[in-house]
Design a protein around this motif. Sequence first.
Motif, PDB file in Angstrom:
ATOM      1  N   PRO A 161      35.683  33.330  39.839  1.00 28.71           N
ATOM      2  CA  PRO A 161      34.804  32.806  38.785  1.00 28.71           C
ATOM      3  C   PRO A 161      33.711  31.877  39.313  1.00 28.71           C
ATOM      4  N   ALA A 162      34.067  30.965  40.231  1.00 26.59           N
ATOM      5  CA  ALA A 162      33.055  30.021  40.727  1.00 26.59           C
ATOM      6  C   ALA A 162      32.012  30.745  41.568  1.00 26.59           C
TER       7      ALA A 162
ATOM      8  N   ASP B 270      34.084  37.753  50.604  1.00 20.28           N
ATOM      9  CA  ASP B 270      35.417  37.504  50.036  1.00 20.28           C
ATOM     10  C   ASP B 270      36.444  38.293  50.824  1.00 20.28           C
ATOM     11  N   GLU B 271      37.563  37.645  51.075  1.00 17.07           N
ATOM     12  CA  GLU B 271      38.603  38.342  51.835  1.00 17.07           C
ATOM     13  C   GLU B 271      39.321  39.385  50.986  1.00 17.07           C
TER      14      GLU B 271
ATOM     15  N   GLN C 218      41.296  34.953  41.884  1.00 16.10           N
ATOM     16  CA  GLN C 218      42.742  34.925  41.643  1.00 16.10           C
ATOM     17  C   GLN C 218      43.075  35.358  40.216  1.00 16.10           C
ATOM     18  N   ILE C 219      42.453  34.713  39.246  1.00 19.37           N
ATOM     19  CA  ILE C 219      42.858  34.969  37.853  1.00 19.37           C
ATOM     20  C   ILE C 219      42.374  36.329  37.369  1.00 19.37           C
TER      21      ILE C 219
ATOM     22  N   VAL D 122      36.330  34.563  56.093  1.00 17.97           N
ATOM     23  CA  VAL D 122      35.584  33.538  56.824  1.00 17.97           C
ATOM     24  C   VAL D 122      36.651  32.737  57.573  1.00 17.97           C
TER      25      VAL D 122
ATOM     26  N   GLY E 280      38.866  28.616  46.006  1.00 16.24           N
ATOM     27  CA  GLY E 280      40.034  28.721  45.127  1.00 16.24           C
ATOM     28  C   GLY E 280      41.213  27.858  45.557  1.00 16.24           C
ATOM     29  N   ALA E 281      42.379  28.189  45.016  1.00 17.09           N
ATOM     30  CA  ALA E 281      43.572  27.367  45.226  1.00 17.09           C
ATOM     31  C   ALA E 281      44.768  28.256  45.570  1.00 17.09           C
TER      32      ALA E 281
ATOM     33  N   GLN F 177      53.160  36.578  40.721  1.00 16.95           N
ATOM     34  CA  GLN F 177      52.120  37.071  39.818  1.00 16.95           C
ATOM     35  C   GLN F 177      51.272  38.152  40.484  1.00 16.95           C
TER      36      GLN F 177
ATOM     37  N   LEU G 115      53.305  30.619  32.480  1.00 20.17           N
ATOM     38  CA  LEU G 115      52.426  31.780  32.416  1.00 20.17           C
ATOM     39  C   LEU G 115      53.068  32.983  33.110  1.00 20.17           C
TER      40      LEU G 115
ATOM     41  N   ASP H  93      38.176  25.772  41.977  1.00 17.58           N
ATOM     42  CA  ASP H  93      39.475  25.184  42.294  1.00 17.58           C
ATOM     43  C   ASP H  93      39.577  24.735  43.749  1.00 17.58           C
TER      44      ASP H  93
ATOM     45  N   GLY I  99      40.873  24.901  36.688  1.00 19.84           N
ATOM     46  CA  GLY I  99      40.995  26.155  35.952  1.00 19.84           C
ATOM     47  C   GLY I  99      39.738  27.007  36.020  1.00 19.84           C
ATOM     48  N   ALA I 100      39.910  28.241  35.509  1.00 22.61           N
ATOM     49  CA  ALA I 100      38.878  29.261  35.697  1.00 22.61           C
ATOM     50  C   ALA I 100      37.596  28.968  34.916  1.00 22.61           C
TER      51      ALA I 100
HETATM   52  C1  LIG Z   1      48.333  32.143  42.532  1.00 25.58           C
HETATM   53  C2  LIG Z   1      47.492  31.721  41.375  1.00 25.58           C
HETATM   54  C3  LIG Z   1      47.622  32.352  40.150  1.00 25.58           C
HETATM   55  C4  LIG Z   1      46.841  31.949  39.072  1.00 25.58           C
HETATM   56  N1  LIG Z   1      46.998  32.569  37.877  1.00 25.58           N
HETATM   57  C5  LIG Z   1      46.275  32.154  36.836  1.00 25.58           C
HETATM   58  C6  LIG Z   1      46.390  32.803  35.581  1.00 25.58           C
HETATM   59  O1  LIG Z   1      47.110  33.782  35.456  1.00 25.58           O
HETATM   60  N2  LIG Z   1      45.686  32.304  34.527  1.00 25.58           N
HETATM   61  C7  LIG Z   1      44.852  31.234  34.675  1.00 25.58           C
HETATM   62  O2  LIG Z   1      44.230  30.800  33.705  1.00 25.58           O
HETATM   63  N3  LIG Z   1      44.673  30.645  35.874  1.00 25.58           N
HETATM   64  C8  LIG Z   1      45.374  31.083  36.936  1.00 25.58           C
HETATM   65  N4  LIG Z   1      45.216  30.476  38.138  1.00 25.58           N
HETATM   66  C9  LIG Z   1      44.142  29.513  38.286  1.00 25.58           C
HETATM   67  C10 LIG Z   1      42.830  30.315  38.397  1.00 25.58           C
HETATM   68  O3  LIG Z   1      43.065  31.408  39.228  1.00 25.58           O
HETATM   69  C11 LIG Z   1      41.749  29.487  38.957  1.00 25.58           C
HETATM   70  O4  LIG Z   1      41.532  28.380  38.126  1.00 25.58           O
HETATM   71  C12 LIG Z   1      40.443  30.256  39.097  1.00 25.58           C
HETATM   72  O5  LIG Z   1      40.643  31.521  39.648  1.00 25.58           O
HETATM   73  C13 LIG Z   1      39.531  29.442  39.969  1.00 25.58           C
HETATM   74  O6  LIG Z   1      38.398  30.183  40.292  1.00 25.58           O
HETATM   75  P1  LIG Z   1      37.719  29.986  41.719  1.00 25.58           P
HETATM   76  O7  LIG Z   1      36.523  30.852  41.720  1.00 25.58           O
HETATM   77  O8  LIG Z   1      37.573  28.557  41.991  1.00 25.58           O
HETATM   78  O9  LIG Z   1      38.803  30.518  42.765  1.00 25.58           O
HETATM   79  P2  LIG Z   1      39.499  31.942  42.921  1.00 25.58           P
HETATM   80  O10 LIG Z   1      39.496  32.723  41.681  1.00 25.58           O
HETATM   81  O11 LIG Z   1      40.816  31.672  43.555  1.00 25.58           O
HETATM   82  O12 LIG Z   1      38.571  32.695  43.965  1.00 25.58           O
HETATM   83  C14 LIG Z   1      38.493  32.277  45.300  1.00 25.58           C
HETATM   84  C15 LIG Z   1      38.064  33.461  46.123  1.00 25.58           C
HETATM   85  O13 LIG Z   1      37.728  33.009  47.433  1.00 25.58           O
HETATM   86  C16 LIG Z   1      38.205  33.930  48.376  1.00 25.58           C
HETATM   87  N5  LIG Z   1      38.397  33.202  49.630  1.00 25.58           N
HETATM   88  C17 LIG Z   1      39.090  32.055  49.807  1.00 25.58           C
HETATM   89  N6  LIG Z   1      39.035  31.676  51.090  1.00 25.58           N
HETATM   90  C18 LIG Z   1      38.301  32.612  51.739  1.00 25.58           C
HETATM   91  C19 LIG Z   1      37.913  32.770  53.092  1.00 25.58           C
HETATM   92  N7  LIG Z   1      38.251  31.898  54.033  1.00 25.58           N
HETATM   93  N8  LIG Z   1      37.183  33.868  53.426  1.00 25.58           N
HETATM   94  C20 LIG Z   1      36.814  34.775  52.477  1.00 25.58           C
HETATM   95  N9  LIG Z   1      37.161  34.659  51.170  1.00 25.58           N
HETATM   96  C21 LIG Z   1      37.887  33.583  50.809  1.00 25.58           C
HETATM   97  C22 LIG Z   1      39.487  34.471  47.776  1.00 25.58           C
HETATM   98  O14 LIG Z   1      39.788  35.760  48.272  1.00 25.58           O
HETATM   99  C23 LIG Z   1      39.180  34.489  46.281  1.00 25.58           C
HETATM  100  O15 LIG Z   1      38.718  35.739  45.848  1.00 25.58           O
HETATM  101  C24 LIG Z   1      45.948  30.891  39.230  1.00 25.58           C
HETATM  102  C25 LIG Z   1      45.796  30.286  40.482  1.00 25.58           C
HETATM  103  C26 LIG Z   1      46.555  30.696  41.543  1.00 25.58           C
HETATM  104  C27 LIG Z   1      46.375  30.049  42.883  1.00 25.58           C
END
Ligand SMILES: Cc1cc2nc3c(=O)[nH]c(=O)nc-3n(C[C@H](O)[C@H](O)[C@H](O)COP(=O)(O)OP(=O)(O)OC[C@H]3O[C@@H](n4cnc5c(N)ncnc54)[C@H](O)[C@@H]3O)c2cc1C
Length: 487
Positions: free
Chosen positions: A16-17, A36-37, A44-45, A90, A119-120, A142, A167, A308, A314-315
Amino acid sequence: MATHAGLKVVVIGAGPAGVRAAQTLVAAGLRPVVVDEGRRDGGQIYRRQPEGFKRSYETLYGTEAARAATLHHDFDALRTHIDYVPDTLVWNVTPKSVHLVSGSHYQELAFDTLIVCSGATDRLMPVPGWHLAGAYSLGGAQVALKSQGCAIGARTVMMGSGPLLYLVAAQYVKAGATVSAVLDTSTFGQRVRALPDLLQLPAALRKGMALLRVLRRAGVRVHRGITPLAIDGTPEHGVAGVRVKLADGSEHRVPCDAVALGYHLRSETQIADLAGCAFAFDRRARQWLPEIDEDGRSSVPGIYLAGDGARVRGADAAERAGRLAALAALQDMGAGPSGTLAEAARLRGELARYTRFAQGLRTAFPWPAQFAAALPDHTVVCRCEAITAGELRRVVRETGATEANRAKAFSRVGMGRCQGRFCAHAGAEVIAAEARVPLEAVGRLRGQAPVKPLTMTLSAAADSAEESQHDAQQGVCRIKDVKEFSE
Ligand SMILES: Cc1cc2nc3c(=O)[nH]c(=O)nc-3n(C[C@H](O)[C@H](O)[C@H](O)COP(=O)(O)OP(=O)(O)OC[C@H]3O[C@@H](n4cnc5c(N)ncnc54)[C@H](O)[C@@H]3O)c2cc1C
């Protein structure tokens, strides 16, 4: 590969971010590289199911189906305006360059601006027996369901605390899996104390309560205020049950063949660390987090942190933080579109509510730091290197190593495949308790490249006619395609 006005912008993460950051950059006329890896976008979500899987959005994402569909649609619309490099890690950051690896190919990519949306992952606290086959993190449980449509066991126990506990349990129930019990270390009183902060986002609160109804209707037992004692089982047959102390002090055992564990989430901060960003200790979260201003600027000029990976909120907050970080980057590059200031102010206002809600979650589902001090000596703390709490305590006592990196050097806790992602928090708590020092005095494990294990034989990315044809069909770049960007 063109870059607007010669600006080289890299976004790490297509969650999402990252998607919203990329969208904001594209709207301003830039062509960012998005790495993205994951094999597919969504993070994640909103993780997209593998090609060929045909489950509906409602089945996969439940109440978040519309949001997932919107994010996927928006990302698809960006594909011809960005250089999207999936399936690529990365693994390091050096001044003004990211280092990529995909399979056995590597590439270095120069940037002027880097937006890290990494992400987290699950935050874990050890328990005796958590190294047995059949013990997973909640996130792992999950992922098995979301990406492969399978459960981690025939009778699963969910244990820990945090929104993900309920969840994942509800998602398993809805998918037809058997959840033998939900064992929560937090108490009802803690939820009540968190209410003023949780009421910042009433809709999110209602969704959480709906999960409880799903579990109740399915007859799943939920125990609150428990203390984990052990995961029973054998190396030959894996997990056989979970033993806990209930809130009334009695001991309780739940037979099962799989356990999913987790205590809310921790930010993936290694990339920020390798990039040289300053960190500060957050007392309430009991963890070190990269310093950012309210728009996501890190302490390193040209590096922005969002989602995150910077602050677990959160997303929905991640989408806003991604957009805000991109607006800040554009402003700093002198490329900010008109209306940036007003838009940024609106996003900051919205994010403030998510920040309060996140504080509420920490109050409602606290990280159980006290369990670390009470872990029996035989408990494995570092699963990669099979180091026990007793061994770590011995190192602290006998060598006087009370700083995280010194203790790692002597004990190997945090030196294995996961690079401390899953043991560092608990390891630091064990050290602090044994040495009787505040947690912040233990410090944090320094990020080390590679952030994840790499294959031993890497070669510079090269052209292959077959791959090029496949990529053109899929609308993706490979790391070889981003060569020009680094020139
Ligand atoms: C295991 C887990 C399950 C979750 N399930 C839910 C849920 O069901 N419902 C909900 O509301 N929230 C859920 N959350 C929280 C939600 O996923 C996050 O709030 C939301 O996805 C954050 O978005 P983001 O873009 O910050 O990170 P993310 O969605 O996590 O995206 C981060 C991206 O960065 C990529 N990345 C990270 N490091 C590297 C690297 N070194 N090189 C290349 N790519 C990289 C990853 O592959 C990933 O695609 C979950 C979180 C986790 C950790």
